[in-house]
Design a protein around this motif. Structure first.
Motif, PDB file in Angstrom:
ATOM      1  N   GLU A  50       1.039  -1.202   0.038  1.00 36.06           N
ATOM      2  CA  GLU A  50       0.047  -0.041   0.188  1.00 36.06           C
ATOM      3  C   GLU A  50       0.963   1.443   0.104  1.00 36.06           C
ATOM      4  O   GLU A  50       0.531   2.131  -0.417  1.00 36.06           O
ATOM      5  N   ARG A 108       1.834   1.667  -3.453  1.00 39.81           N
ATOM      6  CA  ARG A 108       0.624   2.357  -4.295  1.00 39.81           C
ATOM      7  C   ARG A 108       0.147   3.579  -4.083  1.00 39.81           C
ATOM      8  O   ARG A 108       0.008   4.430  -5.081  1.00 39.81           O
ATOM      9  N   TYR A 136      -6.673   3.475  -8.642  1.00 36.08           N
ATOM     10  CA  TYR A 136      -5.691   3.090  -7.563  1.00 36.08           C
ATOM     11  C   TYR A 136      -6.103   3.098  -6.112  1.00 36.08           C
ATOM     12  O   TYR A 136      -6.188   2.290  -5.394  1.00 36.08           O
ATOM     13  N   THR A 137      -6.995   4.141  -5.903  1.00 35.33           N
ATOM     14  CA  THR A 137      -7.495   4.474  -4.555  1.00 35.33           C
ATOM     15  C   THR A 137      -8.704   3.495  -4.325  1.00 35.33           C
ATOM     16  O   THR A 137      -8.523   2.872  -3.070  1.00 35.33           O
ATOM     17  N   THR A 166      -6.624   0.484  -3.365  1.00 32.39           N
ATOM     18  CA  THR A 166      -6.015   0.381  -1.929  1.00 32.39           C
ATOM     19  C   THR A 166      -6.954   0.288  -0.949  1.00 32.39           C
ATOM     20  O   THR A 166      -6.624  -0.522  -0.094  1.00 32.39           O
TER      21      THR A 166
END
Length: 506
Positions: free
Chosen positions: A48, A51, A184-185, A188
């Motif tokens: 994470e 990321r 991406y969020t 995550t």
């Protein structure tokens, strides 16, 4: 010694081993669960973090594109060539960073960090949708930079069509880049949720393992330990009672032993006192006998020898009237022999009991001892004292004088000294006698193994005389280092003399 034995059933040993196995198995399971949880947490946290770094770079791309457009618009407002060239340099630098970041984001890497993020299919699809707008934006920027480099001054720079193309690609690029960041969020958040669920499951298993250990291991063990503790407390109580009895017996034994020790010491002291008293009587008898023999030698044989000498001298005078050389010569030899006999009788009488000791005391007697020996030999005898003519106890005077006499005699007979020093002084309520010579000395045996011969009779006599007058006797010597005899007697003078006198017998 009292020992307490606790009877434990034979079945307790297998039960204890069973508890040990269960306890160790539970600990291993808990350790494995905690290790797995830690590994998963560390792995997920690292993923994470990578990321988040990629998301930050993707968000920075939107900002870079907006800055590039702003810098291009500033070309039209540049009025001087330096300002135009500075703006061009900023654009080139920012555009190079823009291209590099986009390439890293697409590959899932971060420049300067060991990050290798594997993009999901959803992210890759969004990058494919972003690619045409990125290419159009990139080509427009390349043409604008090329035209700006070719322009010689701000007035000749013209990029209307390319600027229009740049503006047309900017907004779709920003929208598609927002889709990438949002994807991406979402991924995550999903990974964080999965990690939380996994940690919760591991927490439940760990809790179950602890409950199992507490219910099936600790509870039976505690019950068994409670029984053992009860037995130990009972044994401790019995032991304490026995110890109290032993302590009482030990105190009684110590008291009995102390009484026995006191009685033995009192008996020993009484025997020593009796032995000391008998020895004192014996020495006193010897001194009286010496005194009698001295008086008889002086008053009897000495007087008769003196009378013989007077008769010989009278006979010598009569021969002088009718001289005969041979008779006179024989008479002279006889006269000298009689004189030597008289002197030897006086010496023997003085050694047996010097009249100066009984008449005048210790100090004159020791001084006369030094003077007499000094006159008869080539050895220097020096006498030091800080005492006056105060009389001491008779036994003390006789004992100290005899020790000094024996020490000087031993030095003359065995040490071959050049000088003998006699110190007689009072210090710290002690009467000290020190006889020191610079003769050849001897080796003093310090242990019984070394002392193969009987100690010298003279040293033994001096030690015994010191003990009889409650004194401390010490002798120190070494080969070629001389000999030192020291006697210290507890004694306080009635009138102390602090003036230290030195008398040289020579």
């Amino acid at each position: 010694m009292v020992s307490e034995v606790i009877n434990v059933p034979q079945t307790s040993q297998p039960s204890a081993r069973h508890f040990n196995r269960l306890f160790l198995t539970t600990l291993v399971v808990i350790a494995v669960l905690l290790t797995v949880a830690e590994i998963v947490t560390q792995f997920q946290t690292r993923r994470e973090a990578e990321r988040v770094m990629v998301i930050r770079m993707a968000s920075a791309q939107r900002h870079h594109s907006q800055r590039l457009v702003s810098k291009v618009l500033q070309f039209n407002r540049a009025t001087t060539l330096p300002a135009f060239q500075d703006n061009l340099a900023d654009i080139k630098k920012l555009f190079a960073q823009f291209e590099t970041n986009h390439l890293h984001i697409e590959q899932g890497t971060v420049p300067g960090y060991p990050v290798m993020l594997q993009n999901s299919d959803s992210v890759k699809i969004r990058f494919q949708l972003l690619k045409p707008y990125y290419q159009g934006f990139r080509e427009s920027m390349q043409r604008i930079i090329q035209q700006a480099e070719q322009a010689k001054n701000p007035a000749t720079f013209a990029s209307g069509l390319d600027l229009t193309s740049l503006m047309d690609n900017e907004k779709p690029f920003l929208d598609k880049m927002d889709d990438v960041v949002q994807q991406y969020t979402r991924e995550t958040l999903a990974n964080v949720e999965d990690t939380r669920l996994l940690e919760f499951i591991i927490y439940l298993f760990t809790l179950l393992a602890l409950v199992f250990a507490g219910w099936f291991i600790l509870r039976p063990a505690v019950n068994k330990f409670e029984g053992i503790i009860v037995q130990l407390v009972e044994a401790e109580t019995r032991t304490a009672t026995t110890n109290r009895k032993l302590l009482s017996l030990n105190r009684a034994l110590k008291e009995t032993r102390q009484q026995l020790f006191d009685a033995t010491r009192q008996q020993y002291q009484q025997q020593m006192d009796e032995q000391k008293l008998r020895t004192s009587y014996l020495v006193a008898g010897q001194e009286e006998e010496r005194k009698r023999l001295s008086r008889e030698l002086h008053d009897g044989i000495g007087q008769m020898l003196t009378a013989i000498k007077l008769q010989v001298e009278s006979f010598e005078r009569s021969l002088n009237l009718s001289p005969e050389a041979k008779g006179i010569k024989n008479l002279m030899v006889l006269k000298n022999l009689i004189s030597q006999t008289i002197q030897e009788t006086r010496n023997v009488s003085n050694n047996l009991m010097p009249t100066v000791l009984s008449d005048f005391g210790l100090v004159p007697a020791v001084k006369m001892l030094a003077d007499t020996h000094d006159k008869d030999s080539k050895i220097d005898i020096i006498f030091h004292t800080n005492l006056s003519n105060t009389r001491l106890d008779k036994s003390v005077e006789i004992g100290v004088y005899r020790i000094a006499q024996e020490a000087v005699s031993n030095a003359f007979r065995h040490a071959e000294p050049n000088q003998i020093t006699i110190d007689l002084f009072e210090k710290d309520n002690y009467l000290h006698l020190i006889v020191n010579d610079d003769g050849k000395g001897f080796r003093i045996h310090r242990s019984r193994k070394e002392d193969t011969k009987r100690p010298s009779q003279g040293i033994h006599n001096m030690n015994e005389r010191a003990v009889l007058i409650n004194g401390k006797f010490k002798i120190s010597s070494a080969p070629d280092k001389g000999t030192k005899v020291q006697v210290s007697i507890p004694f306080k003078l009635a009138h102390q003399e602090y003036e230290y006198t030195q008398v040289d017998a020579g």
